[in-house]
Enzyme design. Sequence first.
Site, mmCIF file in Angstrom:
data_model
loop_
_atom_site.group_PDB
_atom_site.id
_atom_site.type_symbol
_atom_site.label_atom_id
_atom_site.label_comp_id
_atom_site.label_asym_id
_atom_site.label_seq_id
_atom_site.Cartn_x
_atom_site.Cartn_y
_atom_site.Cartn_z
ATOM 1 N N SER A 45 0.920 -1.151 0.050
ATOM 2 C CA SER A 45 0.000 0.126 -0.082
ATOM 3 C C SER A 45 0.952 1.332 0.067
ATOM 4 O O SER A 45 0.387 2.148 -0.165
ATOM 5 C CB SER A 45 -0.624 0.242 1.217
ATOM 6 O OG SER A 45 -0.159 -0.237 2.229
ATOM 7 N N ASP A 335 -3.576 7.904 7.688
ATOM 8 C CA ASP A 335 -4.597 6.837 8.350
ATOM 9 C C ASP A 335 -3.616 5.922 9.181
ATOM 10 O O ASP A 335 -2.632 6.201 9.538
ATOM 11 C CB ASP A 335 -5.238 6.262 7.089
ATOM 12 C CG ASP A 335 -4.575 5.205 6.422
ATOM 13 O OD1 ASP A 335 -3.289 4.750 6.726
ATOM 14 O OD2 ASP A 335 -4.944 4.702 5.470
ATOM 15 N N HIS A 338 -0.579 4.364 7.181
ATOM 16 C CA HIS A 338 0.117 5.195 6.432
ATOM 17 C C HIS A 338 0.467 6.638 6.367
ATOM 18 O O HIS A 338 -0.358 7.306 6.792
ATOM 19 C CB HIS A 338 -0.604 5.053 4.750
ATOM 20 C CG HIS A 338 -0.935 3.820 4.497
ATOM 21 N ND1 HIS A 338 -2.190 3.182 4.765
ATOM 22 C CD2 HIS A 338 -0.266 2.550 4.072
ATOM 23 C CE1 HIS A 338 -2.275 1.918 4.421
ATOM 24 N NE2 HIS A 338 -1.241 1.514 3.837
#
Length: 380
Positions: A45, A335, A338
């Site tokens: 991610s 978040d 991240h």
Amino acid sequence: MERAMFLMYLWAFSTLLFLGGIESSCHDQYWQLRKPPALFIFGDSMFDAGNNNCINTSRTLQANYWPYGESFFNTSTGRATNGRTIPDFISDYAKLPLIPPYLQPDIHDYVYGVNFASIGAGTLVETHPGLVIDLKTQLSNFYKVEKQLRDKLGCEEANTLLSTAVYLFSVGGNDYFAPFQKNTSFFESEYIQKEYTSMVIGNLTNVIQEIYNKGGRKFGFLNLTPLGSLPYIKALKANKTDGCDKDLTEVAKLHNSALSEALQKLESQVTGFKYALHDFFTSVDERSENPSKYGFKEVNMACCGSGPYRGYTRCGSVRKPYELCENPSDFLYFDPFHPTEKAYAQIAKLFWSGKSKITGPYNLKYLFKLDNECRTSLIS
Ligand SMILES: *[C@@H]1O[C@H](CO)[C@@H](O)[C@H](O)[C@H]1NC(C)=O
Ligand SMILES: *[C@@H]1O[C@H](CO)[C@@H](O)[C@H](O)[C@H]1NC(C)=O
Ligand SMILES: *[C@@H]1O[C@H](CO)[C@@H](O)[C@H](O)[C@H]1NC(C)=O
Ligand SMILES: *[C@@H]1O[C@H](CO)[C@@H](O)[C@H](O)[C@H]1NC(C)=O
Ligand SMILES: *[C@@H]1O[C@H](CO)[C@@H](O)[C@H](O)[C@H]1NC(C)=O
């Protein structure tokens, strides 16, 4: 006499200018006339630019909804942060366009590279099976691209493209999160920690070898951050001890030293293999310890999420309430997992041109320039 001296000075000066001119025209040729080396992106991610938008997976393994992307794209692209990611900044430094995700339907031209990364992916096929494009599948997708490049450009030009390209990796974190989410005591024993990290590194090394066999020579890696201190993990542990999970951070450290060893071994055994390893662990640690030095106000709580540390993965949920900060650039984390675009920009700069203490043995700037100066045969 004076005039002769003057002419001599003039001569010396113009020679210097001329030599300087050759050097800078070489440099200009590299940046202007020929295509920069391509960039192929693998991993999770931190690097996904939208591949998971195109697979059937869970919402928490996607970032194609508000407020992801809010600060730069003004729309969600699938990047799991508020704006650009590290590869976006790297492609900019390298004078490349933004590198598109492999699964983006209108992408058929790979001469600048392509992005295979997938939110939630690990090196192990057991990590989020069926919900992500694991590293082995990313490698098969690379094979397809490699074949297409050979068909389109011919072998010689494709070989040059593949051997001058840079291959960027961010992977491993999910291999540790997945079992931890099932059982927070999973990494309790040192034996499990060692066995498991050697499996993760073994699988990563295999993929590097395969790319090398197809002609890849220049690689870039991020090591793992202090995993046990992510807002997500702190939220899991919030009702216990001090928040951070020591086992998870310990396993990240083990992974990092195993990665570093594996890369050194490859460099010494495999001809022409060169790499840039950015010490992401230290970069994140330093920012957590000295927020104001790096322009952050909040390094524990995420900008977007809910619950303790905003560590519950509800950022952007339509069904459950969540909080969103006003100014993401005050935050280290966007978040629960991240970093923000601002943190990514700082890391990317260090990955690109950082000194060997933080990015080594080479940095990406060096790898992008390597073997490319004045290769007129490549000017297109
Ligand atoms: C996507 O996955 C869900 C749950 O696993 C399944 O019910 C659905 O049929 C899948 N959709 C497609 C298009 O494969
Ligand atoms: C951002 O997107 C919103 C909604 O799509 C739109 O109303 C707004 O004008 C956009 N802002 C900019 C700066 O493009
Ligand atoms: C969790 O992991 C620990 C350590 O490996 C193990 O002893 C324990 O039985 C596991 N618990 C469950 C519920 O699987
Ligand atoms: C790769 O991972 C698998 C589990 O997915 C493991 O069985 C295998 O031993 C690993 N390979 C290496 C070379 O470590
Ligand atoms: C922590 O405690 C709060 C309040 O007692 C509770 O609502 C929450 O569910 C707990 N969180 C976890 C992860 O156990």
